[in-house]
Enzyme design. Structure first.
Site, PDB file in Angstrom:
ATOM      1  CB  CYS A 240      -1.615  -4.727  11.675  1.00 25.18           C
ATOM      2  SG  CYS A 240      -0.871  -6.069  10.724  1.00 25.18           S
ATOM      3  NE  ARG A 245      -3.196  -3.398   8.184  1.00 24.78           N
ATOM      4  CZ  ARG A 245      -4.467  -3.162   8.521  1.00 24.78           C
ATOM      5  NH1 ARG A 245      -5.003  -1.985   8.287  1.00 24.78           N
ATOM      6  NH2 ARG A 245      -5.203  -4.103   9.077  1.00 24.78           N
TER       7      ARG A 245
END
Lengths: 290, 149
Positions: A240, A245
């Protein structure tokens, strides 16, 4: 729902946590984007582990040296045999990040509380501001071969060359390159916007429901298998912007879909976008090297 | 900056991490609810895009005074606390007070140590938005961002 996930025992329900609130072999660990949230109210007995101030070494741009990790665990009342249950805000982004870091040090029994902070709170379960005191434990880490779950930039180059799958879990506008070249964004920015050539875009938020819990295995398969053609036999790298994430998607692929070869590239776009001569692609399609 | 704001920032600055978090939680709790007519305007125009958490600012200048309302999620107490600090500290401020806000206000309040480098830029954007909009409204009243927009 969750009992059809590949490693269903790794994802625990609030009911499970309630049954183990006084279990000395279970330690709840809250990791939030906003550390003040823990102090505003946490699950009784939970300890706070901060993602940026307690897991990362600020000088080496890496995770803690092993003795410091051991001390962190010992102070938190965690022994190598403890069942660590991670939860937090933002549908468990940071909880999955802490989970992934604990795995780097070889902690055996790590789990995630499905729905995290939000689902726990919204289902009317208790939160407290009282301190969590646990007796100091003994901790001896047994770090794993990091290559099993962690990718570095050279692994990403090799992944591109081999045509193996990359999953970019950022928002669509970060993926296309529209965002990130933002003026006035000095600390968050990279020099270039776009994605790693060949990477497919699956924004992380698609893996969770509105209430914060993970989607069912069928829904997840529809996204990762039918839509972008992944399968359990592949070696996959997720990334990410800073690797948090993508920890969540790493968790989804590894534990909910049961894929054995998934790595999280924690250098992520903040490294790749700034890396001299690293190829990137722009726009909505996975693209070729530019 | 107003004396009130300077005092609050000083209090945060001199606190240790734990006290600072508690001060922010208290500030976050004290943030006044948005008036109903603004609640309906929590949209992209009023959202600070750079913030990971949804932060909404409503800025107007009336008779030389800056009228400032804001909202931020209860689940992001540091962000909400910082926004509350601005609302409380800038009550009755004039445009010059806002223009004089230091660009590094977030760091001065000690929030870097709490949120980390990766998450602090969004709050810097709150300060910039406040200053920019106030300057714009002062030079061209009713231009944008007014309470009724």
């Amino acid at each position: 729902m969750s009992n059809s996930h590949a490693h269903a025992d790794v994802l625990v329900t609030p009911e499970w946590v309630e049954r183990h609130l006084d279990d000395p072999n279970v330690r709840l660990i809250e990791t939030d984007e906003d550390p003040a949230l823990y102090f505003q109210g946490h699950i009784p007995g939970a300890v706070e582990i901060g993602w940026h101030n307690q897991l990362q070494d600020p000088v080496t741009r890496d995770y803690l040296p092993v003795p410091q990790f051991e001390d962190l665990c010992a102070r938190s009342g965690i022994s190598p045999e403890t069942t660590c249950v991670f939860y937090g805000d933002k549908s468990n982004w940071w909880a999955c990040y802490a989970f992934w870091v604990f795995k780097l040090y070889g902690h055996r029994d790590c789990r995630v509380l499905d729905g995290g902070y939000k689902f726990w709170r919204e289902s009317g379960r208790p939160l407290t501001t009282g301190p969590s005191k646990h007796p100091r434990a003994e901790y001896k880490a047994a770090p794993i071969d990091q290559a099993l779950i962690r990718a570095f930039r050279d692994d990403v180059f090799a992944q591109i060359d081999a045509g193996k799958p990359l999953v970019d879990v950022r928002s669509p506008r970060e993926y296309t390159g529209e965002l990130l070249h933002m003026e006035e964004y000095p600390q968050e920015g990279t020099l270039r916007g776009g994605h790693v050539p060949g990477a497919r875009n699956v924004p992380w938020g698609r893996t969770v429901r509105d209430d914060g819990r993970f989607k069912s295995v069928d829904e997840l398969k529809a996204i990762f298998e039918e839509e972008i053609g992944l399968n359990a036999g592949q070696e996959i790298i997720a990334y990410c912007r800073i690797g948090e994430r993508s920890s969540l998607v790493w968790f989804v692929l590894t534990y909910l879909l049961g894929y054995p070869h998934v790595q999280n590239y924690d250098g992520s776009w903040l490294e790749w976008g700034n890396l001299v001569r690293a190829p990137i692609a722009k726009g909505p399609s996975p693209g070729a090297i530019v | 900056m107003t004396e009130k704001l300077a005092g609050l920032v000083e209090e945060l600055q001199s606190a240790d991490r734990q006290e600072r978090i508690e001060l922010l939680i208290d500030l976050a709790r004290s943030l006044p609810k948005l008036p109903d007519h603004l609640e309906a305007h929590k949209d992209a125009t009023h959202r600070v895009e750079e913030c990971q958490s949804p932060v909404y600012l409503f800025i107007d200048v009336q008779n030389g005074r800056v009228v400032f309302h804001a909202d931020a999620p209860v689940e992001a107490p540091t962000v909400r606390g910082f926004v509350a600090l601005l609302v409380e500290g800038l009550e009755g401020a004039n445009a010059a007070d806002v223009a004089a806000l230091p660009d590094d206000l977030v760091r001065r309040a000690g929030l870097l140590e709490i949120l980390g480098m990766q998450r602090i830029a969004g709050l810097d954007a709150v300060v910039r938005r406040l200053k920019r909009t106030t300057a714009l409204l002062t030079s061209a009243p009713g231009n944008t961002q007014s309470l009724t927009s």
